[in-house]
Design an enzyme around this catalytic site. Structure first.
Site, PDB file in Angstrom:
ATOM      1  N   LYS A 181      23.663  48.624   9.524  1.00 49.50           N
ATOM      2  CA  LYS A 181      22.387  48.125   9.013  1.00 49.50           C
ATOM      3  C   LYS A 181      21.532  47.642  10.178  1.00 49.50           C
ATOM      4  O   LYS A 181      21.862  46.645  10.826  1.00 49.50           O
ATOM      5  CB  LYS A 181      22.574  46.968   8.026  1.00 49.50           C
ATOM      6  N   SER A 234      21.762  35.931  15.225  1.00 50.04           N
ATOM      7  CA  SER A 234      21.672  34.480  15.373  1.00 50.04           C
ATOM      8  C   SER A 234      23.008  33.810  15.082  1.00 50.04           C
ATOM      9  O   SER A 234      23.839  34.319  14.310  1.00 50.04           O
ATOM     10  CB  SER A 234      20.600  33.924  14.433  1.00 50.04           C
ATOM     11  N   GLY A 238      25.763  34.343  12.056  1.00 47.54           N
ATOM     12  CA  GLY A 238      27.137  34.618  12.472  1.00 47.54           C
ATOM     13  C   GLY A 238      28.130  33.669  11.816  1.00 47.54           C
ATOM     14  O   GLY A 238      29.215  34.086  11.383  1.00 47.54           O
ATOM     15  N   GLU A 255      28.560  38.584  18.266  1.00 47.52           N
ATOM     16  CA  GLU A 255      27.820  38.310  19.507  1.00 47.52           C
ATOM     17  C   GLU A 255      26.554  37.584  19.091  1.00 47.52           C
ATOM     18  O   GLU A 255      25.655  38.184  18.505  1.00 47.52           O
ATOM     19  CB  GLU A 255      27.530  39.615  20.254  1.00 47.52           C
ATOM     20  N   CYS A 289      19.584  37.636  23.982  1.00 49.74           N
ATOM     21  CA  CYS A 289      20.584  36.593  23.709  1.00 49.74           C
ATOM     22  C   CYS A 289      21.070  35.941  24.994  1.00 49.74           C
ATOM     23  O   CYS A 289      21.349  34.743  25.024  1.00 49.74           O
ATOM     24  CB  CYS A 289      21.774  37.190  22.961  1.00 49.74           C
ATOM     25  N   GLU A 386      17.860  27.726  21.255  1.00 46.89           N
ATOM     26  CA  GLU A 386      17.467  29.068  21.674  1.00 46.89           C
ATOM     27  C   GLU A 386      16.060  29.366  21.143  1.00 46.89           C
ATOM     28  O   GLU A 386      15.840  29.412  19.933  1.00 46.89           O
ATOM     29  CB  GLU A 386      18.465  30.107  21.142  1.00 46.89           C
TER      30      GLU A 386
END
Length: 477
Positions: A181, A234, A238, A255, A289, A386
């Site tokens: 996806k 994100s 996750g 990740e 990231c 972040e």
């Protein structure tokens, strides 16, 4: 001296964007049963295409197609699977210009990055894992390793095609089949990749692509017949995925986010370090990231580095992603732009000093100038959260031990950079930094043979290299 550049736009003519796209299931494009949505060019806000949304029934159909294809694909000799991967890699190279232009239109990143970084590394990943397909017993993962089955893969919008390659290439090399996806804001290169699978005569059902937003991804990762979940995105999502598969026998690699420290010592090659700082945070508009979003400067060179950094930032060109001179393209979406703006305002409110070079932004589209904050403390939100945009926070340190302490003072642990002429100091720092990747006198360099992944809230598991195979294999009998 600043040079004026005449516009050098890449032609859009090589790309044929269809008015609408369906789902790619079992080798064919089919209609979705969810509510269709639009893909938008972030540089102009124009609608590019209408995209089908996969509901739970569509996801189930894709997983069943992958399960059916797994029987033949997993039993195919590795040397035969490798031929398909080589063929896909060659087609990616042949259609590289088309892929690069489409990626920049759909994502907003500069064409020179799509053309010179993303697409070449995509092809390299398929070539690399094609070479592993008939050598899995030599990967150091036990005798006669076996594929897991059906992999459900969810990828982000910052590197749409590159993240697809990181996920699909090792999965197929190991004999797994895939339901992928893409992000809802950047589905077009994944759908073009589906056409490449058709062009390569990949057996039906080996790769399936379902488009949609969070509900589609949730239906995929929680599907009972998915054996492996691979997610890049994100930390919040996750964590939700980890909770949803807890108690099942699904394997997972996550990740997630990062807040990397880019550490410059007083003996560093300053001009080279400045280029690394710029590439570390402003590459891909900071939508990375592992971006070096925290700059740690040794006090004795902080003033010199900042003067040279500001001078270099003043030369960055913001504008049309398809212009070959553009350094910083468009922010991917209105929602992401709003988040960047909000966190930048919080940085000012908390007392940090904000600076951006004189920069005329286009009137349409989503744009944010390259920005640096000084006077930042470790308590500031811009130093902890972040931002995922072209925003750099600058802190200082006096000793290597202080640099390590400040660099590790984050819930993340994806990457770090060290700039110094002393090899012993590089090894000292790399041994102590809690980061999955530590770059020395460079930043944001990737190779398919090198594993990538993080610690703590940056996730677990590795992608790339021999280590990336282990995520898609189990011990054989």
């Amino acid at each position: 001296m600043n040079f004026e550049y005449a516009p050098a736009p890449e032609s859009r003519a090589i790309v044929d964007i269809k008015p609408s796209y369906g789902l790619f299931i079992d080798g064919d494009f089919v209609d979705g049963h969810g509510t269709a949505f639009k893909s938008v060019n972030p540089a102009t806000e124009e609608t590019l295409a209408e995209i089908a949304e996969a509901d739970a029934a569509d996801v189930d159909r894709a997983v069943k197609a992958a399960r059916k294809a797994f029987r033949g694909w997993s039993r195919m000799p590795g040397r035969e699977r490798s031929k398909y991967l080589y063929r896909i890699a060659r087609i990616i190279q042949e259609r590289s210009r088309e892929l690069a232009v489409l990626e920049s239109i759909d994502n907003g990143k500069p064409i020179k990055e799509s053309r010179d970084v993303d697409v070449p590394i995509v092809a390299a990943h398929f070539f690399y894992y094609a070479g592993w397909a008939d050598k899995l017993e030599h990967a150091g993962l036990g005798a006669n390793p076996q594929p897991l089955g059906v992999a459900g893969q969810v990828i982000p919008w910052n590197f749409p095609l590159l993240m697809l390659a990181w996920k699909i290439a090792p999965a197929l090399a190991c004999g797994n089949t895939v339901v992928l996806k893409p992000a809802e804001t950047t589905p077009l290169t994944a759908l073009l990749f589906a056409e490449i699978c058709q062009q390569a005569d990949l057996p039906n059902g080996v790769v399936n692509i379902v488009t949609g937003a969070g509900a589609t991804g949730e239906a995929l990762v929680t599907h009972p017949d998915v054996d492996k979940v691979a997610f890049t995105g994100s930390t919040g999502v996750g964590k939700a995925i980890a909770r949803s598969i807890a108690g099942t026998d699904k394997k997972a690699t996550l990740e997630l986010g990062g807040k990397a420290a880019n550490i410059v010592f007083d003996d560093a090659p300053i001009d080279q370090a400045v280029e690394g700082i710029v590439g570390g945070i402003f590459f891909n508009q900071g939508h990375v990231c592992c971006a070096g979003s925290r700059l740690l400067l040794q006090e004795s060179v902080a003033e010199e580095v900042m003067a040279k950094l500001k001078r270099r930032m003043a030369t960055l060109r913001v504008g049309d992603p398809l212009d070959k001179n553009t350094d910083i393209g468009a922010i991917n979406s209105a929602a992401q732009l709003a988040r960047i703006r909000a966190l930048a305002e919080i940085g000012e409110d908390e007392g940090a000093e904000r600076w951006s070079p004189p920069c005329e932004l286009p009137s349409a589209g989503y744009w944010f100038p390259p920005t640096v904050f000084t006077g930042v403390s470790q308590a500031h939100r811009i130093a902890r959260e972040e931002i995922f945009g072209p925003v750099l926070s600058v802190l200082t340190f006096r000793t290597p031990a202080e640099a390590v302490e400040k660099a590790n003072n984050t819930p993340y642990g994806l990457s770090a950079g060290v700039w110094t002429e002393k090899g012993s100091r590089i090894l000292f720092m790399a041994d102590r930094l809690r980061a999955g990747v530590v770059w020395a006198n460079t930043f944001n360099k990737f190779d398919p043979a090198s594993p990538f992944g993080g610690y703590k809230e940056s996730g677990y598991g590795r992608e790339g290299g021999r280590q990336g195979l282990s995520a898609y294999l189990k011990a054989g009998a």
